[in-house]
Scaffold this motif. Structure first.
Motif, PDB file in Angstrom:
ATOM      1  N   UNK A   1     -28.312  33.075  61.311  1.00  0.00           N
ATOM      2  CA  UNK A   1     -28.461  33.104  62.770  1.00  0.00           C
ATOM      3  C   UNK A   1     -29.783  33.786  63.097  1.00  0.00           C
ATOM      4  N   UNK A   2     -30.529  33.211  64.019  1.00  0.00           N
ATOM      5  CA  UNK A   2     -31.816  33.799  64.365  1.00  0.00           C
ATOM      6  C   UNK A   2     -32.582  32.930  65.345  1.00  0.00           C
ATOM      7  N   UNK A   3     -33.846  33.257  65.500  1.00  0.00           N
ATOM      8  CA  UNK A   3     -34.710  32.530  66.426  1.00  0.00           C
ATOM      9  C   UNK A   3     -35.626  31.594  65.646  1.00  0.00           C
ATOM     10  N   UNK A   4     -35.830  30.386  66.176  1.00  0.00           N
ATOM     11  CA  UNK A   4     -36.689  29.394  65.532  1.00  0.00           C
ATOM     12  C   UNK A   4     -38.148  29.789  65.739  1.00  0.00           C
ATOM     13  N   UNK A   5     -38.867  29.967  64.635  1.00  0.00           N
ATOM     14  CA  UNK A   5     -40.283  30.320  64.698  1.00  0.00           C
ATOM     15  C   UNK A   5     -41.078  29.437  63.747  1.00  0.00           C
ATOM     16  N   UNK A   6     -42.361  29.321  63.998  1.00  0.00           N
ATOM     17  CA  UNK A   6     -43.267  28.540  63.147  1.00  0.00           C
ATOM     18  C   UNK A   6     -42.713  27.141  62.882  1.00  0.00           C
ATOM     19  N   UNK A   7     -42.369  26.461  63.955  1.00  0.00           N
ATOM     20  CA  UNK A   7     -41.808  25.110  63.894  1.00  0.00           C
ATOM     21  C   UNK A   7     -42.954  24.096  63.933  1.00  0.00           C
TER      22      UNK A   7
ATOM     23  N   UNK B   1     -38.562  28.724  69.412  1.00  0.00           N
ATOM     24  CA  UNK B   1     -38.105  29.888  70.149  1.00  0.00           C
ATOM     25  C   UNK B   1     -36.637  29.899  70.472  1.00  0.00           C
ATOM     26  N   UNK B   2     -35.917  28.833  70.118  1.00  0.00           N
ATOM     27  CA  UNK B   2     -34.493  28.749  70.436  1.00  0.00           C
ATOM     28  C   UNK B   2     -33.684  29.643  69.511  1.00  0.00           C
ATOM     29  N   UNK B   3     -32.645  30.280  70.076  1.00  0.00           N
ATOM     30  CA  UNK B   3     -31.703  31.054  69.277  1.00  0.00           C
ATOM     31  C   UNK B   3     -30.660  30.109  68.701  1.00  0.00           C
ATOM     32  N   UNK B   4     -30.448  30.171  67.396  1.00  0.00           N
ATOM     33  CA  UNK B   4     -29.468  29.308  66.747  1.00  0.00           C
ATOM     34  C   UNK B   4     -28.494  30.168  65.951  1.00  0.00           C
TER      35      UNK B   4
ATOM     36  N   UNK C   1     -43.949  18.144  49.884  1.00  0.00           N
ATOM     37  CA  UNK C   1     -43.014  19.080  49.267  1.00  0.00           C
ATOM     38  C   UNK C   1     -43.571  20.496  49.319  1.00  0.00           C
ATOM     39  N   UNK C   2     -42.709  21.444  49.650  1.00  0.00           N
ATOM     40  CA  UNK C   2     -43.092  22.851  49.691  1.00  0.00           C
ATOM     41  C   UNK C   2     -43.692  23.311  51.009  1.00  0.00           C
ATOM     42  N   UNK C   3     -43.865  22.400  51.977  1.00  0.00           N
ATOM     43  CA  UNK C   3     -44.427  22.773  53.280  1.00  0.00           C
ATOM     44  C   UNK C   3     -43.328  23.397  54.149  1.00  0.00           C
ATOM     45  N   UNK C   4     -43.644  24.525  54.763  1.00  0.00           N
ATOM     46  CA  UNK C   4     -42.673  25.215  55.614  1.00  0.00           C
ATOM     47  C   UNK C   4     -42.509  24.460  56.926  1.00  0.00           C
ATOM     48  N   UNK C   5     -41.327  23.917  57.138  1.00  0.00           N
ATOM     49  CA  UNK C   5     -41.040  23.210  58.383  1.00  0.00           C
ATOM     50  C   UNK C   5     -40.710  24.174  59.516  1.00  0.00           C
ATOM     51  N   UNK C   6     -39.942  25.197  59.186  1.00  0.00           N
ATOM     52  CA  UNK C   6     -39.490  26.153  60.194  1.00  0.00           C
ATOM     53  C   UNK C   6     -39.319  27.527  59.567  1.00  0.00           C
ATOM     54  N   UNK C   7     -39.260  28.514  60.457  1.00  0.00           N
ATOM     55  CA  UNK C   7     -38.917  29.875  60.053  1.00  0.00           C
ATOM     56  C   UNK C   7     -37.879  30.403  61.020  1.00  0.00           C
ATOM     57  N   UNK C   8     -36.808  30.946  60.486  1.00  0.00           N
ATOM     58  CA  UNK C   8     -35.764  31.569  61.307  1.00  0.00           C
ATOM     59  C   UNK C   8     -35.809  33.071  61.096  1.00  0.00           C
ATOM     60  N   UNK C   9     -35.761  33.813  62.196  1.00  0.00           N
ATOM     61  CA  UNK C   9     -35.832  35.278  62.128  1.00  0.00           C
ATOM     62  C   UNK C   9     -34.729  35.902  62.961  1.00  0.00           C
ATOM     63  N   UNK C  10     -34.029  36.842  62.340  1.00  0.00           N
ATOM     64  CA  UNK C  10     -33.040  37.645  63.061  1.00  0.00           C
ATOM     65  C   UNK C  10     -33.790  38.812  63.694  1.00  0.00           C
ATOM     66  N   UNK C  11     -33.977  38.741  65.018  1.00  0.00           N
ATOM     67  CA  UNK C  11     -34.787  39.750  65.712  1.00  0.00           C
ATOM     68  C   UNK C  11     -34.005  41.004  66.079  1.00  0.00           C
ATOM     69  N   UNK C  12     -32.766  41.107  65.655  1.00  0.00           N
ATOM     70  CA  UNK C  12     -32.024  42.335  65.932  1.00  0.00           C
ATOM     71  C   UNK C  12     -32.590  43.504  65.125  1.00  0.00           C
ATOM     72  N   UNK C  13     -33.379  43.216  64.118  1.00  0.00           N
ATOM     73  CA  UNK C  13     -34.078  44.222  63.331  1.00  0.00           C
ATOM     74  C   UNK C  13     -35.536  43.777  63.157  1.00  0.00           C
ATOM     75  N   UNK C  14     -36.441  44.708  63.304  1.00  0.00           N
ATOM     76  CA  UNK C  14     -37.864  44.424  63.120  1.00  0.00           C
ATOM     77  C   UNK C  14     -38.481  45.479  62.225  1.00  0.00           C
ATOM     78  N   UNK C  15     -39.665  45.154  61.728  1.00  0.00           N
ATOM     79  CA  UNK C  15     -40.454  46.109  60.964  1.00  0.00           C
ATOM     80  C   UNK C  15     -41.714  46.468  61.740  1.00  0.00           C
ATOM     81  N   UNK C  16     -42.282  47.603  61.390  1.00  0.00           N
ATOM     82  CA  UNK C  16     -43.557  48.041  61.953  1.00  0.00           C
ATOM     83  C   UNK C  16     -44.529  48.244  60.798  1.00  0.00           C
ATOM     84  N   UNK C  17     -45.686  47.617  60.905  1.00  0.00           N
ATOM     85  CA  UNK C  17     -46.760  47.841  59.933  1.00  0.00           C
ATOM     86  C   UNK C  17     -47.801  48.742  60.578  1.00  0.00           C
TER      87      UNK C  17
END
Length: 425
Positions: free
Chosen positions: A245-251, A154-157, A261-277
């Protein structure tokens, strides 16, 4: 008899009112009236004289400037309008001017809304998701061991910040292979064409590039790879750097953990823009076109979005079609996973959708909103076409008007205290 005849002659010749008073007084004295009777007669005469003089004075002072009293009232009004300001100052002011501090304290927020076609009946349930164009999944393509953590979930980096320190046998082997391949390619490249065959030269170059691509797949940066070639003694570990730059997610990284190999360690997301499904029925999907505007409502917040995609395929279970809407999330106030309502375009209705917080009542009881302009905030009466679930379809706003969507009640209070009239009466 001679005295009486002289009085009659003098009355006939005298036309002046003061002269008449003197003659009458002399006449009263001749008949021997007492002092009280003379006083009463004189008072009656003065009353009659005043009654005759007043109409002439009133006629002389008319012409919409009602004498001295009206002049005094005019001066008082110009001197003070009841709030310590002159009338001219009150009339020249057409808006409510606030400082930046006052705006912050009142929680005033302004949005630029363009005229669109909406209907509060055409609503679809939706979910906020990350903007995939501004999201990065970090998954090294070799087995790694987590040596050190430098962030928390959840940290902003910022781009370039250190996330993790990774190492392990596979990391050391990949780095050693690159150092050897890079050294061989550097040696072959310096040799003349007669000393080495073209195929050998190509083989050395390809091997070096392959080993370099392996390090890049481990998420090593170009600067790290160059430093590694210059200092071979540093093999065995490297720092995982934030690519955006973004927020640390799925850590999921844990100290000492060996991650395949190939395992997702982290996900970074720029929350200044979002999508709606959103899931739409076939009837709703017929009204959707790529690039058209829509309104996203999450709780008490409403934002304008743009339809960027649709699946053109119905779900076999829900019999609905999925569409994607992109919108700006200033201040990161909304987050992926939240539920939302999506107000869809409808050619049968036109106007702007505003939340309840944007609407107030004017002095004459009509609906109004506040527009930010060069002279401050000004109330503008609007037509409310439809109201549902805290949203309002309104008409009467100029194109691209800067509308106050939060803090309008404060402005309405200031409007009432200042005596502003929405009609400028």
């Amino acid at each position: 008899m001679k005295t009486k005849t002289n009085l009659v002659t003098q009355k006939a010749m005298c036309t002046d009112m003061n002269c008449a008073v003197k003659l009458n007084t002399s006449n009263f004295n001749l008949f021997g009236l007492n002092a009280i009777t003379r006083a009463m007669s004189f008072g009656l005469f003065i009353s009659l004289s005043t009654a005759l003089a007043l109409p002439a004075i009133a006629t002389a002072g008319d012409g919409h400037d009602h004498g001295a009293e009206a002049a005094v009232v005019k001066v008082v009004k110009e001197a003070d309008d009841g709030h310590g300001h002159g009338v001219e100052e009150a009339e020249d002011s057409h808006g409510i001017v606030l400082t930046s501090e006052q705006k912050n304290l009142a929680g005033i927020k302004v949005a630029q809304l363009s005229e669109q076609t909406f209907s509060l009946e055409a609503v679809a349930t939706a979910t906020l998701v990350v903007d995939r164009d501004r999201t990065v999944t970090i998954a090294p393509q070799v087995d790694v061991r987590v040596l050190k953590r430098s962030v928390v979930p959840g940290q902003e980096v910022n781009k370039g910040d250190v996330l993790l320190t990774l190492g392990g046998v596979a990391v050391a082997q990949a780095q050693a292979d690159y150092i050897n391949a890079a050294a061989e390619w550097s040696r072959v490249k310096r040799m003349s064409a007669s000393a080495v065959s073209a195929s050998r030269r190509l083989q050395a170059q390809v091997d070096a590039e392959l080993k370099r691509a392996t390090l890049e797949a481990m998420k090593m940066t170009s600067a790290q790879i160059k430093a590694l070639a210059d200092a071979p003694e540093t093999i065995g570990s490297y720092q995982l750097i934030a690519p955006i730059s973004g927020r640390v997610q799925k850590d999921i990284a844990m100290l000492g953990q060996i991650v395949p190999a190939g395992t997702a360690l982290m996900q970074l997301t720029d929350e200044s823009h979002l999508w709606v499904e959103a899931e739409l029925t076939p009837v709703q999907a017929e009204k959707v076109s790529i690039g058209s505007k829509t309104v996203v409502k999450v709780g008490d917040k409403s934002l304008e979005g743009t339809i960027i995609g649709r699946s053109h395929e119905l779900d076999s279970v829900t019999r609905t079609e999925q569409i994607l809407v992109a919108f700006e999330n200033a201040g990161h106030v909304l987050h992926a996973g939240q539920f939302a309502e999506l107000y869809l375009p409808d050619a049968s209705e036109g106007g702007v959708i505003l939340p309840d917080s944007a609407l107030t009542r004017s002095s004459d009881g009509h609906w109004q909103v506040f527009i930010q302009g060069a002279e401050g905030f000004e109330g503008v009466e609007i037509e409310v076409v439809e109201r549902q679930r805290g949203m309002n379809l309104v008409r009467g706003l100029a194109k691209d008007a800067q509308v106050v969507i939060s803090g309008a009640f404060f402005l309405a209070s200031e409007q009432a205290k200042s005596g502003f009239d929405i009609h400028n009466h």
